[in-house]
Design an enzyme around this catalytic site. Structure first.
Site, short mmCIF file in Angstrom:
data_model
loop_
_atom_site.label_atom_id
_atom_site.label_comp_id
_atom_site.label_asym_id
_atom_site.label_seq_id
_atom_site.Cartn_x
_atom_site.Cartn_y
_atom_site.Cartn_z
CG ASP A 173 -2.17 0.94 0.90
OD1 ASP A 173 -2.11 1.70 -0.08
OD2 ASP A 173 -3.15 0.93 1.67
C1 BGC Z 1 -4.94 3.39 0.08
C2 BGC Z 1 -5.22 2.35 -0.96
C3 BGC Z 1 -5.09 2.96 -2.34
C4 BGC Z 1 -3.71 3.56 -2.49
C5 BGC Z 1 -3.43 4.14 -3.85
C6 BGC Z 1 -3.67 4.17 -0.18
O1 BGC Z 1 -3.53 5.25 0.64
O2 BGC Z 1 -4.88 2.78 1.35
O3 BGC Z 1 -6.49 1.81 -0.77
O4 BGC Z 1 -5.31 1.97 -3.31
O5 BGC Z 1 -3.57 4.59 -1.52
O6 BGC Z 1 -4.14 5.29 -4.07
#
Ligand code: BGC
Length: 713
Positions: free
Chosen positions: A263
């Site tokens: 993530d």
């Molecule tokens: C979130 C994810 C997301 C990623 C990319 C993160 O902060 O937890 O769910 O896919 O950002 O935008």
């Protein structure tokens, strides 16, 4: 490319080129100012380094991607195309009901259709991978991200997860209009303590395996191409460096062989967690855990080469990760056509097309939940004075925080829906949340008040947890002022989570939970209010009576001192509260309609289930009212005695049936031994012989039950 060509390509790549494939840079390096969700790191890389990235986050638009892809490929020694990944969560520009609302449709095939449509729009805009579905179990409504999930139940979330994957990916992700899906966040993110986003989790291994992992497993079995790690710890180890979780459980246990991406900056966050001394150690641990792509942190790009050169991690690990990325790119067809389906022509015809808008409305018809109705709804469109009060009645901020690319001008507000569909209705609007003379006198002069309340986009989503989940500031006071003026109130609620509405629900004559209904979802609210659509949504997440009950879900345990649910008052020395009931205000599976469904007594074709055999359980459901409708027929099972305690009920089957007025249908479920398995006392996944109770009914509280036993043949 053939596999051997891919291997040849890999063997020709330098170590630094390989490391670059494992990095994902944010679109902002290339001039895109979309949302940044993680800590701003000291991320200053020169353009030529940026252009060697293996993938790009949050970049969209056929023309823009084509231009950037050309730049990236020309800067790459082997002209390897980048893969463009972004968050297409519940639609690209046509926004569909939020995942929590889709969960409330109790119709997983609906999500397949919505994901298919979202994929078509995003693919036309040049996107290759979506960071969806999010399948984290949500049992704590304080957590802002419960809006991104389909709810509290492992089995139901699993059905939604697989349908989302099928919808995005189709049979072959190379096909036109398909995206590769990425299930997230692995794992257990929904169990963050106290519902506070990014917090740690404390789950027993059994609960984790039996409940939390189920939907991810379903997504993997459906063929999901990517998995994203989670921000939280599991067993005090941050997921993104958790070798047991990634290698043993995900790769070996679930046989996942696709791409594993961290993530947002989550590898670097291992340092803040206190599980790595510096970014080099974080990179080492993440690589050893099998994380292929480092989303936007500099851990991999700055450290992988020296880690290999100093013999700390074997180059084979890097090779494995790169190979998985090359395979993904190949499966997407990027080596032959690096732009995939990106087409400015298609963007014009596919995005926000009438078909997708209609789908957003049809989906909202099924997702909105009628929580209460003391005969107030549906309203007559003519001859009665209606006061619509609240700023959200004309707001476009009701589509959910992850609708990053929504085309605001296309969003239908509730006011515009009423005006367009019911021009003859005598509606007076006060589009404010302030308790003003106008609001009170309008309410007083009306036959019915529609109080439009709840949360706008800013209250849920990432980093949007709330400790107090009653209505946002001032709205309860507004409601009470309206109630003083006129008790004929229908409350319409927007939002991405179950709210604590105990007092509001008590005083309202009708309550409609609209969630974040999407681009055209306000048409559905209007149609439900005026009776053109018969509501059929059901709660996939319990509405707590009070925040003090959280986390709360129907899959509870009896305890050694159970409270009889029918007893309302406090009972000493049993498991209950002095001040609030044990049960939520509205339970899982609950939702009203404008018709009445009658269930026959559940019948079994036999009451002994032999291993290897099956039992058929059936009910006949009749629509006794005068309006056609849809009923979500639900099957629950309880294992009465086992080597470890089992939940009081578990959803094990669902069929949403259409029933015309007066019509009846028999719904049958086949019960097999596999449906009764769990992690036993030795952590073996199996069933145990003995007695079971089975229920079929309209929600998790049904008492329409039968008994059966499981035995060896
Ligand atoms: C979130 C994810 C997301 C990623 C990319 C993160 O902060 O937890 O769910 O896919 O950002 O935008």
């Amino acid at each position: 490319m053939t596999n051997s060509q891919l291997k040849e390509l890999l063997s020709d790549m330098s170590l630094s080129e390989k490391a670059e494939q494992l990095v994902q840079l944010h679109g902002r390096f290339f001039g895109n100012n979309d949302v940044i969700t993680g800590q701003e790191m000291e991320f200053i890389v020169p353009e030529e380094t940026a252009l060697r990235t293996g993938s790009v986050l949050s970049y969209h638009g056929a023309g823009k991607i084509r231009e950037l892809q050309d730049r990236i490929m020309s800067g790459q020694p082997h002209k390897i195309p980048a893969v463009f990944m972004t968050d297409i969560i519940h639609g690209y520009k046509t926004i569909f009901p939020a995942p929590i609302a889709q969960g409330a449709s109790f119709n997983p095939e609906l999500t397949k259709k919505l994901s298919e449509a979202a994929a078509k729009e995003a693919a036309a805009a040049g996107v290759h991978v979506t960071f969806s579905p999010m399948v984290d179990l949500s049992r704590d409504a304080r957590w802002g991200r419960c809006y991104e999930s389909t709810g509290e139940d492992p089995w139901l979330n699993a059905r939604f997860a697989e349908n989302a994957v099928w919808g995005y990916q189709g049979k072959d992700i190379k096909e036109k209009g398909r995206l590769a899906a990425c299930v997230k966040h692995f794992a257990g993110y929904g169990a963050v303590l106290s519902g506070r986003d990014y917090n740690v989790t404390e789950l027993s291994e059994r609960t984790f395996m039996d409940d939390y992992l189920v939907p991810y497993k379903a997504a993997v079995e459906a063929g999901v191409k990517l998995v994203m790690t989670a921000f939280n710890t599991v067993d005090r180890i941050p997921c993104s460096i958790n070798k047991k979780l990634m290698r043993d459980i995900l790769r070996d246990g679930m046989c996942f062989n696709g791409v594993l991406i961290s993530d947002y900056a989550a590898i670097a966050e291992a340092v803040s967690h206190g599980a790595a001394g510096d970014y080099a150690e974080a990179a080492e641990k993440a690589m050893l855990a099998g994380v292929d792509i480092d989303m936007v942190s500099q851990c991999y790009i700055n450290n992988l080469v020296p880690l290999v050169e100093n013999g700390i991690i074997p180059e084979e690990l890097v090779d494995e990760a790169v190979m998985r990325i090359l395979i993904l790119k190949n499966e997407l067809g990027l080596f032959e056509n690096p732009y995939k389906d990106g087409s400015e022509e298609d963007e014009k015809t596919i995005i926000l097309c009438d078909e997708h808008k209609k789908l957003s409305r049809d989906a909202a018809n099924e997702s909105i939940v009628l929580l209460k109705n003391d005969g107030l709804l549906p309203l007559k469109a003519k001859g009665k004075k209606i006061a619509v009060i609240g700023s959200l009645a004309d707001s476009k901020k009701i589509i959910g925080a992850w609708s990053l690319f929504a085309e605001k001008s296309h969003i239908i507000t509730l006011k515009s829906a009423f005006d367009e569909l019911y021009p003859d209705a005598e509606i007076t609007y006060v589009l404010s949340d302030n308790i003003c003379e106008e609001a009170v006198s309008t309410a007083k002069n009306a036959d019915t008040v529609i109080a439009v309340l709840g949360e706008d986009d800013s209250f849920t989503g990432e980093s949007a947890s709330r400790a107090d989940i009653t209505l946002p500031k001032g709205q309860t006071e507004l409601f009470n002022a309206l109630y003083e003026a006129n008790e004929n109130i229908c409350t319409v609620l927007y939002g991405g989570r179950p709210l604590v509405i105990t007092e509001i629900a008590e005083k309202s004559k009708a309550v409609v939970m609209a969630w974040f209904p999407g681009t055209c979802g306000n048409y559905s609210i209007a149609d439900i209010i005026f009776g053109k659509v018969n509501p059929s949504g059901r709660l996939s997440m319990s509405f707590p009576y009070s925040a003090g009950q959280l986390p709360v879900s129907y899959g509870r345990f009896n305890t050694g001192r159970p409270k009889d649910d029918s007893v309302k008052h406090f009972v000493q020395f049993v498991s209950n509260y002095l001040d609030v009931p044990n049960l939520p205000l509205y339970h899982f599976g609950y939702g009203l309609s404008y018709t009445e469904y009658e269930y026959s007594k559940v019948t079994l074709d036999k009451d002994v289930l032999n291993r290897g055999g099956s039992i058929t359980a059936s009910v006949t459901v009749k629509n006794k009212g005068s309006m056609d409708g849809m009923e979500a027929v639900q099957l629950y099972i309880r294992d009465k005695s086992a080597s470890v305690v089992r939940p009081l009920r578990e959803l094990r089957g669902l069929e949403k049936v259409h029933l015309s007025a007066g019509e009846e249908k028999t719904v049958s479920f086949i019960i097999t031994e596999e449906m009764l398995r769990f992690y036993d006392i030795n952590m073996e996944y199996k069933s145990e012989d003995g007695g079971f109770t089975l229920w079929i009914g309209p929600d998790c509280m049904t008492d329409n039950s039968e008994e059966f036993i499981l035995t060896a043949d």
